[in-house]
Write a protein that holds these residues in place. Structure first.
Motif, mmCIF file in Angstrom:
data_model
loop_
_atom_site.group_PDB
_atom_site.id
_atom_site.type_symbol
_atom_site.label_atom_id
_atom_site.label_comp_id
_atom_site.label_asym_id
_atom_site.label_seq_id
_atom_site.Cartn_x
_atom_site.Cartn_y
_atom_site.Cartn_z
ATOM 1 N N HIS A 147 -1.875 6.956 -1.065
ATOM 2 C CA HIS A 147 -2.329 5.565 -1.136
ATOM 3 C C HIS A 147 -3.484 5.418 -2.126
ATOM 4 O O HIS A 147 -3.513 4.469 -2.924
ATOM 5 N N SER A 148 -4.446 6.329 -2.064
ATOM 6 C CA SER A 148 -5.604 6.225 -2.956
ATOM 7 C C SER A 148 -5.212 6.347 -4.418
ATOM 8 O O SER A 148 -5.918 5.861 -5.296
ATOM 9 N N TRP A 151 -2.566 2.598 -4.873
ATOM 10 C CA TRP A 151 -2.839 1.280 -4.291
ATOM 11 C C TRP A 151 -2.801 0.211 -5.380
ATOM 12 O O TRP A 151 -3.127 0.455 -6.537
ATOM 13 N N GLY A 154 -4.226 -5.932 -3.258
ATOM 14 C CA GLY A 154 -5.208 -5.823 -2.180
ATOM 15 C C GLY A 154 -6.165 -7.010 -2.108
ATOM 16 O O GLY A 154 -6.125 -7.937 -2.917
ATOM 17 N N HIS A 185 -4.451 -2.628 -0.430
ATOM 18 C CA HIS A 185 -5.665 -2.078 0.174
ATOM 19 C C HIS A 185 -6.577 -3.254 0.508
ATOM 20 O O HIS A 185 -6.931 -4.044 -0.369
ATOM 21 N N VAL A 215 -3.587 0.340 3.577
ATOM 22 C CA VAL A 215 -4.830 0.801 4.204
ATOM 23 C C VAL A 215 -5.761 -0.384 4.356
ATOM 24 O O VAL A 215 -5.940 -1.176 3.424
#
Length: 433
Positions: A147-148, A151, A154, A185, A215
């Motif tokens: 995810h990091s 992403w 968001g 995110h 997330v």
């Protein structure tokens, strides 16, 4: 003998995405580090759930969606969930980026920030850097690391000290392209003695196997209050992997209201870290399982501060051959004297072929605390059905009323009336009623 991990994205595409959005160097480096970690870390080890048997490769690539200027231009699937009359302070992400924004000037006048995280990164980079991937760590698992790295879009919400945001802020996340990365995110920072409510919907249309990797990080400062309501109704071909994490400081309060109405496989982890003394959390989660979908839902409260309070309620309705593993975890750390943690997990079975496991877990490392749990798995009570039928109500309607009453403690908490009504509609649609 080691087995090489084949990732659904590569270093070149991750670098290209970061470069195209002109991200600061620290974010570019963080993305690449996340990709490196994803290649080395394992998938989370979940209770009675084999993630390695799920479809986890359909991440697609970053695809830009053109900006939408007016509400009427939104996709019909979005407008079905929204209400134009109450669409103030709304952001809509379509696939990989936020395409529509309607944020009132009153928010800016209060110093409140409510914008796409990708844009906030350009305008408030140092602030984002202080919090991004700090509640959910990059190195927790392959899912968080990936995810990091990938992403996109968001939401960023920042509420200054002593500011009370009266109307709920809203966001819609729509996946309608199976080839586009869908990994929002959400980052919320509520400064001391502030308050805010945020509501989001996650939906999907179009065919095609894909993964939603989301997330949510919430930072609740001293005396602040955050209410987060979320409804996920992604289609059968979408695997939903969502981590929600809040860090709550002295006398802060975090409230979660989560509706898992997906049709595909679900990993849902909702955690409150009660870091400060007098902090509290309340989490209410419902899910409805149909067909042969598999769900693993964990609700967790970790008590570090003294005189902290947590309450967790999870309700699941299971039919067909669906499977749900419901975990409630209350962790009292050493030194968290006076902590009080309560939890309840209930599963309602509508089919002899469905499976629902309710697992209340208490992990206590301190003596001066209060903790309690309750768990049950059972079918619709025939006496309740008989009672309603004796009052002239048809059997199918009686069952519908009992099911909705079973879920009502969560549905009733949603801060927007239209969303509560839509949630009921989604429940009934999933149950074929």
């Amino acid at each position: 003998m080691s087995i090489e991990t084949i990732l659904p994205v590569d270093r070149q595409s991750v670098s290209a995405q970061s470069e195209s959005k002109q991200e600061p160097q620290w974010m570019s480096e963080l993305r690449l580090k996340g990709l490196e970690l994803a290649g080395a870390l394992e998938l989370p080890k979940l209770e009675k759930t084999r993630l390695d048997r799920w479809s986890l490769d359909g991440y697609g690539g970053y695809k830009h969606t053109d900006l939408i200027k007016t509400y009427n231009e939104l996709p019909e699937a979005a407008k079905e969930l929204l209400n134009e009359e109450n669409s103030a302070n709304l952001l809509v992400q379509i696939n990989s980026n936020v395409a529509y924004s309607d944020v009132k000037a009153e928010l800016a006048a209060q110093g409140v920030l409510f914008l796409e995280l990708a844009s906030a990164l350009q305008q408030h980079g140092d602030l984002i850097k202080s919090y991004f991937m700090q509640a959910v760590k990059q190195d927790e698992s392959r899912i968080s690391a990936l995810h990091s790295a990938i992403w996109n879009g968001g939401i960023f919400i920042y509420v200054p000290k002593n500011v009370k945001v009266e109307l709920p802020l809203q966001a819609l996340f729509l996946s309608n392209d199976a080839q586009a990365t869908f990994a929002p995110h959400i980052l919320i920072v509520a400064e001391a003695n502030s308050s805010v409510s945020f509501v989001d919907n996650w939906i999907s249309t179009e065919e095609g196997q894909r993964v939603a990797n989301g997330v949510i990080e919430v930072f609740v400062k001293q005396g602040a209050k955050v209410r987060y309501a979320s409804v996920h109704s992604l289609s059968e071909q979408v695997t939903d992997l969502t981590y929600r994490r809040a860090v709550v400081e002295n006398d802060g309060r975090m409230e979660w209201i989560v509706g898992e109405l997906n049709s595909g496989n679900v990993l849902s982890d909702t955690t409150s870290i009660l870091k400060g003394g007098g902090s509290s959390s309340d989490a209410k989660v419902i899910c409805v399982g149909t067909n042969d979908q598999k769900m693993n839902l964990t609700t967790r409260a970790i008590h570090f501060g003294r005189s902290t309070n947590s309450d967790m309620i999870t309700r699941a309705v299971m039919r067909d051959k669906s499977t749900a593993i419901i975990n409630g975890v209350t962790k009292i750390e050493k030194g968290a004297t006076g902590a009080n943690g309560q939890q309840t997990e209930k599963v309602l079975m509508l089919s002899p072929h469905a499976r629902g496991d309710a697992n209340p877990i208490l992990l206590i490392d301190e003596d001066d605390v209060k903790c309690g749990h309750a768990a049950s798995v059972g079918q619709v009570n025939p006496e309740q059905i008989h009672y309603l039928m004796s009052r002239g109500i048809a059997k199918s309607e009686a069952q519908r009323l009992i099911i909705y009453g079973f879920l009502a403690p969560v549905v009733a908490e949603l801060p927007i009336e239209k969303l509560a009504a839509k949630l009921q509609e989604l429940v009934e649609r999933k149950l074929g009623q």
